[in-house]
Design an enzyme around this catalytic site. Sequence first.
Site, PDB file in Angstrom:
ATOM      1  N   HIS A   1      -1.058  -0.395  -9.906  1.00 23.15           N
ATOM      2  CA  HIS A   1      -1.749  -1.263  -8.940  1.00 23.15           C
ATOM      3  C   HIS A   1      -2.419  -2.454  -9.638  1.00 23.15           C
ATOM      4  O   HIS A   1      -3.620  -2.707  -9.484  1.00 23.15           O
ATOM      5  CB  HIS A   1      -2.785  -0.482  -8.117  1.00 23.15           C
ATOM      6  CG  HIS A   1      -3.172  -1.209  -6.860  1.00 23.15           C
ATOM      7  ND1 HIS A   1      -3.546  -0.562  -5.703  1.00 23.15           N
ATOM      8  CD2 HIS A   1      -3.237  -2.546  -6.569  1.00 23.15           C
ATOM      9  CE1 HIS A   1      -3.839  -1.457  -4.765  1.00 23.15           C
ATOM     10  NE2 HIS A   1      -3.657  -2.675  -5.274  1.00 23.15           N
TER      11      HIS A   1
ATOM     12  N   GLU B   1      -5.025   6.636  -5.336  1.00 17.52           N
ATOM     13  CA  GLU B   1      -5.163   5.932  -6.625  1.00 17.52           C
ATOM     14  C   GLU B   1      -6.579   6.097  -7.173  1.00 17.52           C
ATOM     15  O   GLU B   1      -7.525   5.907  -6.403  1.00 17.52           O
ATOM     16  CB  GLU B   1      -4.868   4.437  -6.420  1.00 17.52           C
ATOM     17  CG  GLU B   1      -3.443   4.155  -5.970  1.00 17.52           C
ATOM     18  CD  GLU B   1      -3.238   2.705  -5.541  1.00 17.52           C
ATOM     19  OE1 GLU B   1      -4.247   1.995  -5.304  1.00 17.52           O
ATOM     20  OE2 GLU B   1      -2.085   2.289  -5.420  1.00 17.52           O
TER      21      GLU B   1
ATOM     22  N   ARG C   1       0.839  -1.196   0.000  1.00 14.61           N
ATOM     23  CA  ARG C   1       0.000   0.000   0.000  1.00 14.61           C
ATOM     24  C   ARG C   1       0.878   1.252   0.000  1.00 14.61           C
ATOM     25  O   ARG C   1       1.929   1.287   0.637  1.00 14.61           O
ATOM     26  CB  ARG C   1      -0.916   0.048   1.239  1.00 14.61           C
ATOM     27  CG  ARG C   1      -2.139  -0.849   1.162  1.00 14.61           C
ATOM     28  CD  ARG C   1      -3.143  -0.404   0.101  1.00 14.61           C
ATOM     29  NE  ARG C   1      -4.301  -1.281   0.036  1.00 14.61           N
ATOM     30  CZ  ARG C   1      -4.412  -2.368  -0.730  1.00 14.61           C
ATOM     31  NH1 ARG C   1      -3.426  -2.726  -1.534  1.00 14.61           N
ATOM     32  NH2 ARG C   1      -5.531  -3.080  -0.726  1.00 14.61           N
TER      33      ARG C   1
HETATM   34  N1  LIG Z   1      -0.686  -4.679  -5.260  1.00 13.75           N
HETATM   35  C1  LIG Z   1      -1.629  -5.601  -5.245  1.00 13.75           C
HETATM   36  O1  LIG Z   1      -2.198  -5.907  -6.279  1.00 13.75           O
HETATM   37  C2  LIG Z   1      -1.970  -6.279  -3.957  1.00 13.75           C
HETATM   38  C3  LIG Z   1      -1.652  -5.705  -2.765  1.00 13.75           C
HETATM   39  N2  LIG Z   1      -1.910  -6.355  -1.606  1.00 13.75           N
HETATM   40  C4  LIG Z   1      -1.479  -5.717  -0.360  1.00 13.75           C
HETATM   41  O2  LIG Z   1      -0.426  -6.507   0.166  1.00 13.75           O
HETATM   42  C5  LIG Z   1      -0.648  -6.726   1.548  1.00 13.75           C
HETATM   43  C6  LIG Z   1      -0.084  -8.075   1.933  1.00 13.75           C
HETATM   44  O3  LIG Z   1      -0.776  -9.090   1.253  1.00 13.75           O
HETATM   45  P1  LIG Z   1      -0.711 -10.602   1.788  1.00 13.75           P
HETATM   46  O4  LIG Z   1       0.696 -11.018   1.938  1.00 13.75           O
HETATM   47  O5  LIG Z   1      -1.603 -11.409   0.935  1.00 13.75           O
HETATM   48  O6  LIG Z   1      -1.361 -10.413   3.211  1.00 13.75           O
HETATM   49  P2  LIG Z   1      -1.190 -11.297   4.524  1.00 13.75           P
HETATM   50  O7  LIG Z   1      -2.223 -10.823   5.479  1.00 13.75           O
HETATM   51  O8  LIG Z   1      -1.144 -12.747   4.196  1.00 13.75           O
HETATM   52  O9  LIG Z   1       0.260 -10.898   5.065  1.00 13.75           O
HETATM   53  C7  LIG Z   1       0.544  -9.664   5.667  1.00 13.75           C
HETATM   54  C8  LIG Z   1       1.535  -9.916   6.778  1.00 13.75           C
HETATM   55  O10 LIG Z   1       1.987  -8.657   7.285  1.00 13.75           O
HETATM   56  C9  LIG Z   1       2.129  -8.824   8.685  1.00 13.75           C
HETATM   57  N3  LIG Z   1       2.149  -7.521   9.357  1.00 13.75           N
HETATM   58  C10 LIG Z   1       1.099  -6.767   9.779  1.00 13.75           C
HETATM   59  N4  LIG Z   1       1.551  -5.653  10.392  1.00 13.75           N
HETATM   60  C11 LIG Z   1       2.904  -5.704  10.354  1.00 13.75           C
HETATM   61  C12 LIG Z   1       3.932  -4.851  10.844  1.00 13.75           C
HETATM   62  N5  LIG Z   1       3.650  -3.732  11.517  1.00 13.75           N
HETATM   63  N6  LIG Z   1       5.211  -5.216  10.646  1.00 13.75           N
HETATM   64  C13 LIG Z   1       5.510  -6.381  10.005  1.00 13.75           C
HETATM   65  N7  LIG Z   1       4.574  -7.247   9.533  1.00 13.75           N
HETATM   66  C14 LIG Z   1       3.295  -6.893   9.696  1.00 13.75           C
HETATM   67  C15 LIG Z   1       0.942  -9.685   9.082  1.00 13.75           C
HETATM   68  O11 LIG Z   1       1.113 -10.273  10.344  1.00 13.75           O
HETATM   69  C16 LIG Z   1       0.920 -10.700   7.953  1.00 13.75           C
HETATM   70  O12 LIG Z   1       1.709 -11.840   8.243  1.00 13.75           O
HETATM   71  C17 LIG Z   1      -2.174  -6.606   1.731  1.00 13.75           C
HETATM   72  O13 LIG Z   1      -2.502  -6.161   3.034  1.00 13.75           O
HETATM   73  C18 LIG Z   1      -2.568  -5.603   0.687  1.00 13.75           C
HETATM   74  O14 LIG Z   1      -2.578  -4.313   1.248  1.00 13.75           O
HETATM   75  C19 LIG Z   1      -2.476  -7.598  -1.582  1.00 13.75           C
HETATM   76  C20 LIG Z   1      -2.846  -8.207  -2.733  1.00 13.75           C
HETATM   77  C21 LIG Z   1      -2.654  -7.587  -4.030  1.00 13.75           C
HETATM   78  O1  LIG Z   2      -6.068  -7.363  -2.619  1.00 11.03           O
HETATM   79  C1  LIG Z   2      -5.599  -6.222  -2.441  1.00 11.03           C
HETATM   80  O2  LIG Z   2      -5.368  -5.784  -1.297  1.00 11.03           O
HETATM   81  C2  LIG Z   2      -5.326  -5.343  -3.581  1.00 11.03           C
HETATM   82  O3  LIG Z   2      -4.753  -4.305  -3.423  1.00 11.03           O
HETATM   83  C3  LIG Z   2      -5.841  -5.689  -4.924  1.00 11.03           C
HETATM   84  O4  LIG Z   2      -7.015  -4.994  -5.120  1.00 11.03           O
END
Ligand SMILES: NC(=O)C1=CN([C@@H]2O[C@H](COP(=O)(O)OP(=O)(O)OC[C@H]3O[C@@H](n4cnc5c(N)ncnc54)[C@H](O)[C@@H]3O)[C@@H](O)[C@H]2O)C=CC1
Ligand SMILES: O=C(O)C(=O)CO
Length: 324
Positions: A288, A267, A238
């Site tokens: 994104h 965005e 993000r």
């Molecule tokens: N650019 C894109 O298209 C996408 C972006 N995202 C973003 O990526 C992020 C991560 O996605 P995933 O890995 O699937 O989520 P996830 O929830 O599986 O992993 C996120 C990890 O970050 C950890 N975390 C939370 N706060 C933290 C901190 N202060 N310091 C260190 N670690 C911390 C959590 O404990 C968790 O293990 C999402 O929250 C979303 O905002 C997700 C999917 C697609």
């Molecule tokens: O899954 C997410 O968090 C994304 O940013 C994709 O929309």
Amino acid sequence: MKGVLLDQGSLQSSDLHLDNLIGEFDNFKAFDQTLSGQQLERLKGSQIALTNKVPLDRETLEQLPELRLILVLATGTNIIDLEAASQLGIAVCNNRDYSTHSLVEHTLSLMLALARRLPAYQQRIANGDWQGADQFCLLDPPIIELHNKQLGVIGAGASGTRLATVAQALGMRTVALESNRPQKTSTTDLPRVSLDRLLKESDVISVNCPLTETTRNLIDANALAQMKPEALLINTARGGIINEADLAAALMRGELGGAALDVLSVEPPRDGNPLLDVVHPNLIITPHNAWGSREARQALIDQSTEIVRRFKQGEVMNCVNQPN
Ligand SMILES: NC(=O)C1=CN([C@@H]2O[C@H](COP(=O)(O)OP(=O)(O)OC[C@H]3O[C@@H](n4cnc5c(N)ncnc54)[C@H](O)[C@@H]3O)[C@@H](O)[C@H]2O)C=CC1
Ligand SMILES: O=C(O)C(=O)CO
């Protein structure tokens, strides 16, 4: 059960199967796009709100007494006032691990492109430098070999751990900063380190954590100053996690090897963004779309369908808040 989807256009759903999701509702309405201020009127009378990136704030939620579930069609839930939803007894659910392959493939592309200096070499060829060179190749700017270098992931969840596994296949060492209890990442291949150590010792840093009040501006001028001068920084999580003005300034002063960003704090960036004005040979910005493979978007719809199905049976799947 009435459901309203506020931003179907964000899913580019013409190549997706939505019938099962729609079939879970007695009454389903989808809008392509919902502008700021239109949320309340559109959600009135619905029990389930479906949103990818349309924000729902306290003021809106307080005026929706029938709303029981906010189903975020994404992993990141930072667009929702989670505290207000909890206080109002509205459950908030997200989609998990639906786009990990797509996101990690995107991140790997960015990491390799930065290390191989692809933007700079594309530019040099466009400038005619190869065509007029004395030698058969160009080797400036220097290429970074990732083998034996260290990747530091911030957030060792679905995407961070998968990225680390892929990086290990390239021969990279991997470390993680993770706020959660050590179950998922307790392997020796992904040791946990402090933020300071991760910043100082990593050659590539990838942000893979959610945007929360703790992670907002986590990578600011102070953090950037701790990084190696040739380090590569990637953010597919993000925008607000990296302070954009600080990163733009560090890049312009030549204090970083490069950066790749799939996300910005606002965005689309209609009013501009300091990073869009930076001229740097090793800066990549993508719109994104790391999550956006067809497979991931269909997985998102399928998981959402399951969430609604179970919700109708009284089970709240993937709940991210504590509704009263
Ligand atoms: N650019 C894109 O298209 C996408 C972006 N995202 C973003 O990526 C992020 C991560 O996605 P995933 O890995 O699937 O989520 P996830 O929830 O599986 O992993 C996120 C990890 O970050 C950890 N975390 C939370 N706060 C933290 C901190 N202060 N310091 C260190 N670690 C911390 C959590 O404990 C968790 O293990 C999402 O929250 C979303 O905002 C997700 C999917 C697609
Ligand atoms: O899954 C997410 O968090 C994304 O940013 C994709 O929309």
